[in-house]
Design a protein around this motif. Structure first.
Motif, mmCIF file in Angstrom:
data_model
loop_
_atom_site.group_PDB
_atom_site.id
_atom_site.type_symbol
_atom_site.label_atom_id
_atom_site.label_comp_id
_atom_site.label_asym_id
_atom_site.label_seq_id
_atom_site.Cartn_x
_atom_site.Cartn_y
_atom_site.Cartn_z
ATOM 1 N N UNK A 243 10.902 -24.762 -0.134
ATOM 2 C CA UNK A 243 10.884 -25.877 0.063
ATOM 3 C C UNK A 243 11.546 -25.656 1.625
ATOM 4 N N UNK A 244 10.793 -26.687 2.468
ATOM 5 C CA UNK A 244 11.147 -26.569 4.223
ATOM 6 C C UNK A 244 11.960 -27.539 4.483
ATOM 7 N N UNK A 245 12.993 -27.197 4.998
ATOM 8 C CA UNK A 245 14.106 -28.032 5.634
ATOM 9 C C UNK A 245 14.549 -27.464 6.871
ATOM 10 N N UNK A 246 15.148 -28.258 7.863
ATOM 11 C CA UNK A 246 15.643 -27.857 9.239
ATOM 12 C C UNK A 246 16.987 -28.784 9.263
ATOM 13 N N UNK A 247 18.011 -28.192 10.066
ATOM 14 C CA UNK A 247 19.193 -28.924 10.397
ATOM 15 C C UNK A 247 18.753 -29.972 11.298
ATOM 16 N N UNK A 248 18.930 -31.317 11.296
ATOM 17 C CA UNK A 248 18.570 -32.179 12.101
ATOM 18 C C UNK A 248 19.835 -32.585 13.062
ATOM 19 N N UNK A 249 19.436 -33.600 14.179
ATOM 20 C CA UNK A 249 20.644 -34.191 14.727
ATOM 21 C C UNK A 249 21.430 -35.274 13.858
ATOM 22 N N UNK B 181 7.626 -23.684 6.073
ATOM 23 C CA UNK B 181 8.116 -22.618 5.224
ATOM 24 C C UNK B 181 6.896 -21.994 4.583
ATOM 25 N N UNK B 182 7.038 -20.710 4.688
ATOM 26 C CA UNK B 182 5.782 -19.969 4.122
ATOM 27 C C UNK B 182 4.481 -20.248 4.378
ATOM 28 N N UNK B 183 4.204 -20.260 5.823
ATOM 29 C CA UNK B 183 2.985 -20.656 6.579
ATOM 30 C C UNK B 183 1.826 -19.926 5.953
ATOM 31 N N UNK B 184 0.400 -20.559 5.389
ATOM 32 C CA UNK B 184 -0.719 -19.837 4.851
ATOM 33 C C UNK B 184 -0.701 -19.806 3.457
ATOM 34 N N UNK B 185 0.519 -20.039 2.619
ATOM 35 C CA UNK B 185 0.796 -20.196 1.238
ATOM 36 C C UNK B 185 0.635 -21.333 0.746
ATOM 37 N N UNK B 186 -0.181 -21.445 -0.381
ATOM 38 C CA UNK B 186 -0.583 -22.533 -1.109
ATOM 39 C C UNK B 186 0.640 -23.465 -1.485
ATOM 40 N N UNK B 187 1.672 -22.535 -1.733
ATOM 41 C CA UNK B 187 3.102 -23.469 -2.157
ATOM 42 C C UNK B 187 3.964 -23.648 -0.933
ATOM 43 N N UNK B 188 3.382 -23.354 0.349
ATOM 44 C CA UNK B 188 4.140 -23.666 1.290
ATOM 45 C C UNK B 188 4.482 -25.029 1.786
ATOM 46 N N UNK B 189 5.595 -25.298 2.260
ATOM 47 C CA UNK B 189 6.171 -26.762 2.581
ATOM 48 C C UNK B 189 6.395 -26.982 3.950
ATOM 49 N N UNK B 190 6.422 -28.165 4.525
ATOM 50 C CA UNK B 190 6.285 -28.554 5.919
ATOM 51 C C UNK B 190 7.498 -29.543 5.714
ATOM 52 N N UNK B 191 8.404 -29.501 7.191
ATOM 53 C CA UNK B 191 9.155 -30.620 7.319
ATOM 54 C C UNK B 191 9.094 -30.922 8.526
ATOM 55 N N UNK B 192 9.428 -32.185 9.094
ATOM 56 C CA UNK B 192 9.347 -32.710 10.400
ATOM 57 C C UNK B 192 10.569 -33.483 10.724
ATOM 58 N N UNK B 193 11.101 -33.512 11.847
ATOM 59 C CA UNK B 193 12.127 -34.331 12.329
ATOM 60 C C UNK B 193 12.101 -34.338 13.804
ATOM 61 N N UNK B 194 12.514 -35.716 14.201
ATOM 62 C CA UNK B 194 12.467 -36.118 15.831
ATOM 63 C C UNK B 194 13.756 -35.704 16.340
#
Length: 771
Positions: free
Chosen positions: A255-261, A321-334
């Motif tokens: 699970x991809x996640x980042x600390x956002x504003x 998170x885990x780029x190139x892995x089929x189970x990788x996950x992507x998160x976006x934030x402005x």
């Protein structure tokens, strides 16, 4: 049973096909899928019109993880089957209600009471007078079986409408087993139909897109109701109700996640250099793209990287998170990048106390919307300010004063503090005429007294520009000014540590007021004409005020002299003169005696005459003369010092008045009395002088009485009786009935004998002052 819904499609010619989908828990020990169900058709009032039997369709297992990257926890098994049946339903007023009801729900559900005893009712409706053949909204996919604990939901229910009607979504009630009216199931507190699942942010559905959102924060099995309503031209047509069990469990997927504003507002407060923090789960490798379109070098493979932007703005940041892995996950934030907020101000190393007030200015880097908060401490005026450049600040005592400036912009804050060093209080001050008005009233010599605070050194400058010796260095100094004028006196004090303060005052210096009164003129009342003059020493610009009494023709005079002064009555008058120069005032007093009849006048001695005897008047010497009398007599020259008078033949007392006037118009007066005896034809005599000399002490009328008893009465000149005797003994000495001496003057007596007036006439009484 763990969920389901009821929909329909119009097939033409009033033929409707109904599809009931039922989801069940397929773990061992649970009830099997029913082989058939009863779908009931009702009118709008709930009256049953038809009962349709629908047989079970193929039983299909639900994949608990469509991505293949979530490991299904043990004990999770879901399958569904569609029950399909058709009916011809012509349009009717109010439309149709369609429902299916039976028992029971899954016993592991935690947000409703006694779930194994609770049934379910799936329902929908066909709109009134449906001549166009409406179809209800249709679900294309099954809802997720697994909901991950702590992972934000992003589930689209994927609902469509065959008639292209507008759709709206909302959380709604779920129904228990039973007929119409439908019975809502009451949730266990704190849950309800609008908050059926524990989550933070709260669980909800987007009313336009149908997207389920929220982050579940408690493991469990929760039943949820979601209603989808179709609208045409602003009018609701039909509603389908998804009654479904969500299973919240711990997931081990990436699970991809980042600390956002939005989560940490201070991330907006770092300026152009931003720190990024991964909050991904089950990931060991990362790929960041910081969204800077001006370069290709805005990437990083660190878990928590730092990147410096070249300009403020909004940037879309991507984390894989885990780029190139089929189970990788992507998160976006402005992220918003903006100029950093900094706080500061300039402070000199030290300030002298007299330099106050002190101007402070913020030296900062901040957006225009920043909020300022100054705190100058408890001894400052003002003590606080919210301006970038505050008002000048004054402290009431010396020493160290801590000043703090806090700048806030949104969630960003910068704090700066510094100490201002003030010398101990130093203040130049000396006594001025505003405090002691008499200090300038002693003439050209003046005593100066310092009232300075904190001074170790003093220097006086008395403002005499014609000499350099007009100075002193003591607390108390005496200086004599050369002449009248204005002098700017200064006092400079120092504390021995390089701090100085100055006080100054513009003195008007003048000679001492020396006031006296001079009075001249005529002081008698008849010819009065008095002049007052101010004499003495008066500096230029002196004001004069005479107070001459309210009976004076000029009560107040504001000149150095007061002329032609007269009073309306004789008397002694206290007059005052006040001279004023600046703060100085002197008042002196004097008296004036205004007397009447001050000129010597002598009309001559009183005298006694016989009737028809010529009287010669001779008065004292003066400038002017005037004679008058109490009776009508002939005065040969009333305006002469000496004159003659013809006396009448009848007996009486006559007063002669003598008025004299001197060269100044002053007057005097005197009175002379002339006593005229009775003519022998009137009988008796008319003079009584009861002074004990044996002559005329008693009124003797025995010549008229001839031994008879006679009644005797005396009246004054106004006809009132003053004395009476029934048998007169010739012993009346000139008193009244109470035996009190009568005043000098002429009276009238009557003697009655044998009831007949025997004699009458005037009698003049002259007491002991007779000469």
């Amino acid at each position: 049973m763990v969920g389901g819904y009821l929909t329909y499609e119009h097939k033409g010619n009033n033929l409707y096909e109904f599809k009931l989908r039922i989801y069940r828990d397929c773990n061992l020990g649970n009830a099997s899928m029913p082989t058939s169900v009863i779908i009931k058709i009702r009118d709008s009032q709930g009256l049953e019109l038809q009962s349709l039997t629908a047989s079970v369709g193929p039983i299909i297992s639900v994949d608990t993880d469509t991505s293949g990257c979530v490991s299904t926890p043990p004990g999770i098994c879901i399958e569904y089957s569609d029950f399909i049946v058709s009916a011809i339903l012509p349009p009717i007023a109010g439309g149709y209600l369609v429902d299916m009801s039976r028992c029971c729900r899954n016993a592991i559900i935690v947000n409703i009471p006694n779930p194994s005893r609770a049934g379910y009712t799936y329902n929908t409706n066909i709109p009134a007078n449906d001549t166009l053949g409406n179809s209800s909204p249709q679900f294309a996919d099954s809802p997720p079986v697994i909901v991950c604990l702590g992972r934000p939901l992003n589930v689209n229910l994927n609902v469509s409408d065959p008639n292209n009607d507008s759709l709206s979504y909302e959380l709604c009630d779920i129904y228990d087993q039973g007929g119409h009216p439908y019975i809502p199931i009451v949730y266990n507190p704190p849950f309800n139909s609008l908050s059926p699942l524990p989550a933070s942010p709260p669980f909800g559905v987007n009313p336009v897109t149908g997207e389920l959102t929220g982050t579940p924060n408690q493991i469990g099995h929760y039943v949820v109701g979601v209603c989808v309503t179709e609208w045409r031209n602003g009018v609701p047509l039909s509603t389908v109700r998804l009654d479904y069990q969500f299973n919240v469990t711990s997931c081990i997927s990436i699970y991809s996640d980042m600390l956002t504003q939005a989560e940490d507002s201070t991330l907006s407060c770092r300026g152009f250099t931003m720190n990024f923090f991964s909050q991904s789960q089950n990931a060991t490798t990362f790929y960041w793209d910081f969204g800077d379109t001006t370069t290709l070098a805005d990437t990083s493979n660190l878990m928590n990287p730092t990147y410096t932007y070249s300009a403020p703005g909004f940037y879309t940041v991507m984390l894989i998170a885990e780029p190139g892995d089929t189970c990788g996950d992507t998160a976006f934030s402005v992220f918003e990048v903006r100029q950093n907020v900094t706080s500061g101000f300039f402070v000199d190393s030290a300030y002298c106390f007299p330099q106050q007030p002190i101007q402070l200015t913020a030296g900062t880097s901040n957006p225009a919307a920043a909020v300022f908060k100054w705190d100058f401490g408890p001894f400052a005026t003002p003590s606080t300010s919210n301006q970038p450049t505050p008002p000048p600040v004054r402290w009431s005592k010396g020493g160290n004063h801590y000043v703090e400036l806090v700048i806030t912009n949104g969630k960003c804050k910068a704090i700066y503090g510094d100490t201002i060093r003030l010398s101990n209080e130093l203040k130049a001050d000396f006594i001025t005429p505003d405090e002691d008005s008499l200090m300038v009233c002693n003439g050209l010599g003046m005593q100066f007294i310092s009232e300075s605070v904190g001074a170790k050194y003093l220097h006086w400058d008395f403002g005499n520009r014609h000499t350099l010796s007009d100075t002193a260095n003591t607390d108390t100094a005496y200086y004599t000014f050369p002449k009248q004028g204005f002098y700017l006196v200064k006092l400079i004090v120092g504390d021995g540590e390089g701090c100085f303060d100055t006080a100054q005052y513009l003195f008007e210096v003048f000679p001492k007021l020396d006031t006296k009164i001079s009075k001249t003129g005529i002081f008698c009342f008849e010819g009065q004409n008095v002049t007052f003059e101010a004499i003495g020493t008066f500096p230029q610009g002196t004001d004069f005020t005479w107070n001459l009494d309210s009976l004076a023709n000029k009560p107040i005079v504001k000149n150095p002299s007061a002329t032609n002064i007269k009073w309306s009555a004789p008397g002694r008058y206290v007059i005052s003169l006040t001279t004023t120069k600046g703060h100085c005032s002197v008042t002196v007093y004097d008296t004036v005696d205004i007397e009447a009849w001050t000129v010597y006048a002598d009309a001559g001695p009183d005298t006694i005459l016989k009737p028809n005897q010529l009287l010669q008047l001779n008065g004292s010497v003066a400038n002017q003369y005037y004679w008058s009398s109490s009776h009508a007599v002939s005065i040969s020259n009333p305006f002469g010092r000496s004159t003659s008078v013809d006396i009448p033949t009848r007996g009486d007392t006559i007063s002669f008045y003598y008025l004299v006037t001197d060269a100044n118009g002053c007057q005097g007066r005197d009175t002379m009395k002339v006593y005229v005896g009775l003519d022998s034809r009137d009988g008796g005599y008319n003079i009584l002088t009861p002074n004990g000399d044996g002559r005329n002490d008693f009124l003797d009328l025995s010549d008229y009485m001839l031994g008879r008893d006679c009644d005797f009465t005396v009246m004054n000149r106004w006809g009132s009786e003053v004395y009476h005797a029934e048998k007169y003994q010739n012993d009346w000495p000139g008193w009244d009935n109470a035996h009190r001496p009568l005043p000098d003057g002429t009276y009238y007596y009557i003697l009655f004998c044998d009831r007949t007036v025997t004699v009458k006439g005037p009698i003049t009484i002259i007491n002991s002052d007779w000469k």
